[in-house]
Design an enzyme around this catalytic site. Structure first.
Site, short mmCIF file in Angstrom:
data_model
loop_
_atom_site.label_atom_id
_atom_site.label_comp_id
_atom_site.label_asym_id
_atom_site.label_seq_id
_atom_site.Cartn_x
_atom_site.Cartn_y
_atom_site.Cartn_z
N ASP A 92 11.04 -35.87 20.11
CA ASP A 92 10.08 -36.89 19.71
C ASP A 92 9.33 -37.30 20.97
O ASP A 92 9.96 -37.73 21.95
CB ASP A 92 10.83 -38.08 19.08
CG ASP A 92 9.90 -39.07 18.40
OD1 ASP A 92 8.69 -39.08 18.70
OD2 ASP A 92 10.40 -39.85 17.56
N ASP A 103 2.06 -40.32 18.53
CA ASP A 103 3.52 -40.24 18.42
C ASP A 103 3.84 -39.08 17.48
O ASP A 103 3.36 -39.06 16.34
CB ASP A 103 3.98 -41.59 17.84
CG ASP A 103 5.48 -41.74 17.68
OD1 ASP A 103 6.22 -40.81 18.03
OD2 ASP A 103 5.90 -42.82 17.18
N HIS A 163 5.61 -46.45 11.26
CA HIS A 163 5.07 -47.70 11.77
C HIS A 163 3.59 -47.59 12.10
O HIS A 163 3.08 -46.50 12.36
CB HIS A 163 5.83 -48.09 13.05
CG HIS A 163 5.95 -46.95 14.02
ND1 HIS A 163 5.08 -46.78 15.07
CD2 HIS A 163 6.79 -45.88 14.06
CE1 HIS A 163 5.40 -45.68 15.73
NE2 HIS A 163 6.43 -45.09 15.14
N HIS A 171 5.23 -50.22 17.94
CA HIS A 171 5.65 -50.61 16.59
C HIS A 171 4.92 -51.88 16.19
O HIS A 171 5.45 -52.97 16.23
CB HIS A 171 7.18 -50.80 16.52
CG HIS A 171 7.91 -49.49 16.59
ND1 HIS A 171 9.26 -49.38 16.45
CD2 HIS A 171 7.48 -48.23 16.79
CE1 HIS A 171 9.64 -48.11 16.56
NE2 HIS A 171 8.57 -47.39 16.78
N GLU A 196 7.16 -40.91 9.74
CA GLU A 196 8.27 -40.12 10.28
C GLU A 196 9.49 -40.09 9.38
O GLU A 196 10.45 -40.80 9.61
CB GLU A 196 8.65 -40.61 11.69
CG GLU A 196 8.86 -42.10 11.82
CD GLU A 196 9.13 -42.50 13.27
OE1 GLU A 196 9.97 -41.86 13.92
OE2 GLU A 196 8.49 -43.46 13.74
N GLU A 288 7.21 -35.94 12.48
CA GLU A 288 6.34 -37.12 12.60
C GLU A 288 4.93 -36.74 13.02
O GLU A 288 4.74 -35.86 13.88
CB GLU A 288 6.94 -38.07 13.65
CG GLU A 288 6.09 -39.32 13.89
CD GLU A 288 6.77 -40.32 14.83
OE1 GLU A 288 7.63 -39.91 15.63
OE2 GLU A 288 6.41 -41.51 14.75
MN MN Z 1 8.24 -40.74 17.42
MN MN Z 2 7.31 -43.22 15.67
#
Ligand code: MN
Ligand code: MN
Length: 302
Positions: A92, A103, A163, A171, A196, A288
């Site tokens: 990630d 992200d 998020h 977030h 995600e 994600e």
């Molecule tokens: Mn992530």
């Molecule tokens: Mn994330």
């Protein structure tokens, strides 16, 4: 909540640049995930690759989660963990350009036993993305994710969510659940969302371990310890973006660094993000993407 959010021209450009870098590094990183490679080397190489790009920063430490480890695991400065040939490995990574974040995450299955789970997980993400447009309820997205995974015999991780992101805020506002929780919140044009889904053959929940390698600033306060002041100075330009204690193990003696971190957490200056693992030690995967919500859908930037 308002019906529209506005992103500046520069913001939009920065999101897209961050997304482009995140995609390049993500695809490049897949060759690093091999049996016998050290997770510390993998994380350091990925972070260095992101930073090769002028203007790019790390939105958070690269996460290298293996098997039942689900989130918030980044190697310690002296971590000797090595990838095994039966591991399920999730990477990630997050890139920011001027605080605008992309992200993204993927899982590789070296065992060959979890092909179906990974396929279902990817499908759950694709179906969720297909639904994204202004006015859609987040409950609906959680429902599609859950249904897609359960139809294949797997479960979502119910207590982890996607998020919203905002500049220097990983977030922000809205959560995107992986189960149909009725938050009754609607997606709005101009939001930037990271979706995600996590899939597992375990219980479908994560629990915290004792260990934390990732921290973020809650609120700056005056501190007396010299090393604490050094640390706070070093993270100043990250605002509240997460960091790894590994990043500072060359500037501050690691033993002292542990003390400083504990002290700053106890004073509510820093938040610790403990490693999360599956409740029944199920194997976990994660995919994600980050996307900008447009007038009639979304533009995936990763
Ligand atoms: Mn992530
Ligand atoms: Mn994330």
């Amino acid at each position: 909540m308002e019906n529209q959010k506005t992103i500046s021209e520069e913001g939009l450009e920065a999101y897209k640049t961050a997304g482009k870098i995140a995609v390049e590094v993500r695809e490049w990183s897949k060759n690093l995930i091999k049996p016998k490679s050290k997770v510390l080397d993998i994380a350091e190489k990925i972070e260095a690759k992101i930073l090769e790009n002028e203007g790019a920063g790390l939105a958070f430490p690269v996460n290298t989660c293996i098997n039942d480890i689900t989130a918030h695991y980044t190697p310690r400065y002296n971590d000797e963990t090595v990838i095994c040939d039966s591991d399920v490995v999730t990477i990630d990574l997050g890139v920011h350009v001027d605080g605008y974040i992309a992200d993204t995450a993927y899982t590789l299955d070296l065992s060959g036993k979890y092909k179906e789970m990974l396929k279902a997980n990817q499908l759950a993400l694709d179906k969720a993305i297909d639904l994204v447009k202004p006015g859609v309820s987040t409950t609906k997205i959680g429902e599609v994710i859950q249904n897609t995974l359960t139809e294949s015999g797997y479960k979502p991780i119910e207590n982890l969510t996607g998020h919203e992101v905002e500049q220097y805020d990983l977030h922000a506002g809205l959560s995107i659940p992986n189960i149909p929780i009725s938050y009754d919140q609607k997606i709005v044009e101009g939001m930037v969302l990271a979706i995600e889904p996590f899939a597992t053959d375990g219980y479908g929940r994560v629990i915290e371990s004792q260990l934390a390698e990732i921290y973020s600033l809650i609120k700056k306060k005056a501190v007396r310890m010299r090393d604490a002041r050094i640390l706070l100075k070093k993270i100043e330009n990250r605002k509240k973006l997460p960091f790894a204690d590994r990043w500072f193990s060359k500037d501050i003696n690691p033993m002292k660094l542990s003390l400083v971190l504990r002290e700053l957490v106890s004073k509510d200056i820093l938040k610790a993000h403990p490693v999360l693992h599956e409740k029944e030690k199920g194997i976990v995967s994660q995919f994600e993407h980050t996307m900008i919500v447009t007038e009639d859908g979304c533009e995936v930037i990763t």
